[in-house]
Enzyme design. Sequence first.
Site, mmCIF file in Angstrom:
data_model
loop_
_atom_site.group_PDB
_atom_site.id
_atom_site.type_symbol
_atom_site.label_atom_id
_atom_site.label_comp_id
_atom_site.label_asym_id
_atom_site.label_seq_id
_atom_site.Cartn_x
_atom_site.Cartn_y
_atom_site.Cartn_z
ATOM 1 N N GLU A 299 0.838 -1.212 0.000
ATOM 2 C CA GLU A 299 0.000 0.000 0.000
ATOM 3 C C GLU A 299 0.871 1.259 0.000
ATOM 4 O O GLU A 299 0.589 2.235 -0.706
ATOM 5 C CB GLU A 299 -0.924 -0.038 1.214
ATOM 6 C CG GLU A 299 -1.697 1.237 1.484
ATOM 7 C CD GLU A 299 -1.739 1.580 2.958
ATOM 8 O OE1 GLU A 299 -1.329 2.707 3.317
ATOM 9 O OE2 GLU A 299 -2.174 0.721 3.756
ATOM 10 N N GLU B 225 10.979 3.662 1.394
ATOM 11 C CA GLU B 225 9.697 3.675 2.127
ATOM 12 C C GLU B 225 9.781 3.004 3.480
ATOM 13 O O GLU B 225 8.874 3.136 4.305
ATOM 14 C CB GLU B 225 8.623 3.000 1.278
ATOM 15 C CG GLU B 225 7.199 3.458 1.558
ATOM 16 C CD GLU B 225 6.959 4.929 1.306
ATOM 17 O OE1 GLU B 225 6.095 5.515 1.998
ATOM 18 O OE2 GLU B 225 7.626 5.510 0.427
#
Length: 1002
Positions: free
Chosen positions: A81, A158
């Site tokens: 996600e 990330e």
Amino acid sequence: MELLPPQPSGGFKSLKLLHLQLQDPLSDQPYGAEYGVLRNGIHYYVRSNAKPHHRAALALGVKVGSVLEEEEERGVAHIVEHLAFSATRRYTNHDIIKFLESIGAEFGACQNASTSPDETIYELLVPIDKPELLSQAISVLAEFSTEIRVSEEDLEKERGAVLEEYRGGRNALGRMQEAHWTLMMKGSRYAERQPIGLEKVIRTVSAKYVKDFYRRWYRPEHMAVVAVGDFVDTKSVVDLIRSHFEDKYADLNGQVPATIPVYPVPSHDEPRFSCFGEAEAGGSAVVVSCKLPVTSFKTIADYRFSIVEGMFHNALNQRFFKISRQKDPPFFSCSSAGDNLVHPVKAYLLSASCKEKGTLQALESVLTEVIARVRLHGFSDREIAVVRAFLMADIESAYLEKDQMQSTSLRDEYLQHFLRGEPVVGIEYEAQLQKTLLPQITASEVSKVAENYRTTCSCVIKTVEPRARVTPEDLKAIVSKVQSLEEAKLIPPWDEEQIPEEIVDNKPTAGHIVSQSDFPEFGATELLLSNGMRICYKCTDFLDDQVLFSGFSYGGLSEVAESDFLSCSMGSTIAGEIGVFGHRPSMLLDMLAGKRAEVGMKVGAYMRTFSGDCSPSDLETALQLVYQLFVTNVVPGREEVKLVMQMTKEAILAQERDPFTAFANRVRELNYGDSYYFKPVTVKELKKIDPKKACQYFDSCFKDPSTFTVAIVGNVDPETALPLILLYLGGIPRPTEPVMYYQRDELKGLPFTFPAGVVRQEVRKQMIEAQCSVQITFPVELKGPNVMEEVHLTGFICKLLETRIMQVLRFKHGQVYSAAVTAFLGGSKPSRVGNVRGDIAISFSCDPESSWKLVDFALDEVTALQEGGPKSEDVATILELEKRTFENGQQENSFWLDRLLRAYQSRFYTGDLSESFQLQDEWRNSVRSILTAETMQDALQRILPLPCKHQYTSVILMPQLPLLHQLLAVISALDQNQGKVALAAAGTLLFGIFLWRRLRRS
């Protein structure tokens, strides 16, 4: 006993009742949507909806969540996600976020994604007033479906953001929720598959594992695209979805597509017990949950039972509230609710907060009410009539606004249709269903739901205390005790109190209009009433069932002597528990059954305000509450004061256990010069509060109507509203002598001083798990004749800084999950001529090891903007974001209410509302027209300290170092000879502590 008000004809009242058979099926077709399946298996839902104008609410729903992860993948569903917004086949380096912000769709609450055990949802809310924008936004969702790029470089960028989100959930609340979840789901795969995953996996998982998970599960047949918005036609939107999605096939390298398995959650007859000791807990609490299999939702009978369940929880919560306001209550608050936890099971959840060392008493009371008293005696007809009235008012409100629903709400309904099979029948049919079914549901039927709260129904009972004082054996004893009382039928029926019929006992004498002014340019009318109160109302058609209002008067706690400040500041709290509307809160709850009317009040530094939200049909009730607020004299009783003080004490103790409280207190102490106004209340200081003085001060705050200006916005019909305004607002008696009458220019300013130089401090607190929060604060003082333009510029500066700091700290360095930049401009008094003082604060959370480095990165970014200015595209982005926010606001009653209040409160308001209102637009337009990279740079130099690194405070919340680490840190700062002496002393001290502990154990 039926409590519904008299029902006029038309609208909801004229809806015909349905002739129903309980076995009749609910339609499996989603109402109002063009619905279908593309040839590759992707579902789509498209609906035209006008609110908000020129916007589309889009979503990609995927039936893939954390429960599908293998052991070495725990956390990967959530990582996917995150990677979606980082890079895809067409977009790289967070270009998706840059694109969204460039069109005024701010990344955050509306442009984001979420992962649960069973599903992942990607959401966008985008403007579509340009033809290409909708296609571009749908193409972004299409990229998420099969084109997310998973490389080692992307993953490394990330990890930090995901780790910070993980760290943010490891606070007291997160640990307690995880412990309860694990206990409820014990024996199932769900117990060990929370979406955030494992820290080890987040830190070390390879791109191969992430890519394999993505390719294995992100299959077209597991997905649905939802588009709800202000579309000219839905067919063209379906064509766009087809063009972007229909050719999407995940590459499986010849493998057979994986079928999503169903993971059962086993039931258990014996209750499970947990006594959770949490040093940072925000108080003591009891949680009781009972698991139930998720049942089908396909027939009228299923729908009817969902109403019965809702009535049960409502009725129970009404009782809990009344118990919490009794003498020496067993809990401060308690609530009951149902929740669909995961696909196989739902749960009934009870949660009660109580005083320290009061968990057993709270548990006994909760079990007595739920398990025993309701099953033995049921709810009364009156209790169910009250609940029925509330529910009928809710569905009537929804029906009246059926054509004004937000696109995001409709989007969420269609997502649940795809992900969980929940029917979407349309609000008109649902209103008919409820209107037909609600009167048929009896108190006996609602009471039977209590059977699902038995301790044999997969029950989990947990206590939470700062220090565990009770044991599972204690909890078992309470369960046994209540069961014995129930079996012996020794629990008496519920004792209902008598409820007055009328809110206002004696109707006031109506006032009259002294003068009236109309403002057609913004559709408002101003009235001056005979008692001196000024009213301004604006009729709108944004929501058919909403009227908002707010009244203010100058003068507040800044006028109170420092010696009286503590008592007076508690006035709202103490008076609120006793009853500021002439009736105890527990009574008022029943009196407002079937009505949608809420009124609240606040006493601030420079103003006293009241505000309300009501249905047009309940405007009289709302205005009655305002009238009662002004005419009621609150007399503090011993028991009410004792309860308030006990609740306040527990709240203070809970805050003191929370490391973030110490951090926030230190930030205020530094930034506001240790001003008494900003100091937190301590337990010791509670003893100094004079309840009588507190209530007297509160009464005086809302006594003189001539000092108040009231703005009213919404579906106001002047023909019916004006007589009510004159009766209940105009009928408020004006005192013979002015009460708290202040000229705004004569108000006392709050005493506070920002540090003259640079302050960099750490607040070290013991923590169970390392947490770190950062706040960097700059002083702001806006001066000169164009001070209001400077206020607008400050808003643009905050948005620019927030956008750039997110780019640096998250997207470049990958070290934060989010960052916020906010302005506080309420420090100075609301004078017409003085400067506007306050501050701008940058805040974020991060890894403690990186905190000071990130502070310097943020300061470097602000410095770079001051020295080199922003890029032109940055200015264009924040202009677009502000424009879109403004456009959305113009469709909301709250926006116009705020505009009216700001016009009255403007330093340039001298009695001409039209001029003040017009100036607001001129200030905004003036700033927008001159905003360029150069003017923004000039504003950054003028409004912030120049250079910014010469005056700021930076406070960081850090975990407390262990004693040995502290000693070594001190020793390392000493010279060689001092270090030897200190090291010897430290060794002696540590050996002494070790020996003392051994002797104690002996």
